[in-house]
Design an enzyme around this catalytic site. Sequence first.
Site: not given
Length: 286
Positions: A37, A151
């Site tokens: 993140h 992802k």
Amino acid sequence: MNTVKTVRELRAAVARARSEGKRIGFVPTMGNLHSGHVALVTKATQRVDFVVASIFVNPLQFGAGEDLDKYPRTLAADQEKLLQAGCHLLFAPTVEEMYPDGIVGQTRVSVPQLSEGLCGASRPGHFEGVATVVTKLFNMVQPDLAIFGQKDFQQLAVIRALVHDLNMPIQIIGEPTVRAADGLALSSRNGFLSEEQRAVAPVVYRGLSQISDAIKQGERDFPAVISAQIKQLEAAGLRPDYLEIRHAQTLRPATPEDRDLVILVAAFLGTTRLIDNLHLNLDATA
Ligand code: PAF
């Protein structure tokens, strides 16, 4: 970095930044932030002047019996990481703020074809929940660009499609998956793994890499490579949900003639569902 919890405060802060001529970047998350993140936020700081992140564990994208209740909520630690990464504004709404009339009658956004199969098959309604909340968040923030991790490959495809189909003037950027040194893709769900499971988990990425290497060396019997890898995952103690080779742009099942491929996997390790993928463009690597 300011944290706001209401749409009103969010809109006021973004309007202020816009009135100063700033370009707005957006990184939507469900919190429990890790280096993956942080990389998205860092990327955003390089592309725009004002970075908004959101943390919202969206009930609409969790099915019955999934991990909504135990999904880790770590706001204070997340705020610190966002601050360090250079984020300017955090939007951390409550469920009531996001769905003031409840979720039952909530207008839904669905991206039919791309949401079918893969994670969509074992998580019915999941991508409708994602597409709906992302549309709401985009309407609230109205960013110039938004950044997501690769992802969640199918999720990224769904979001690109909804932005295109609904004519949203937002540039979508996909950032490469961040991995641990042993190859395991970083995920908030990795925290659910026991020490023994964590030691086994890199087998998922190893399997993807082996398939990718075999294809690069000319292997085109996709069913055979897939079934060999499924056996390998099972032998390591995982319960594969799917392991598939798809066309990277359309997500339709790959044919031996395709050059732009993605190998996607989801597998349970105990009760934890791990997902990962490997994008293989044979024209780029040739
Ligand atoms: O990838 C996630 O964290 C979530 O699915 C998202 C995009 C923030 C929507 O809730």
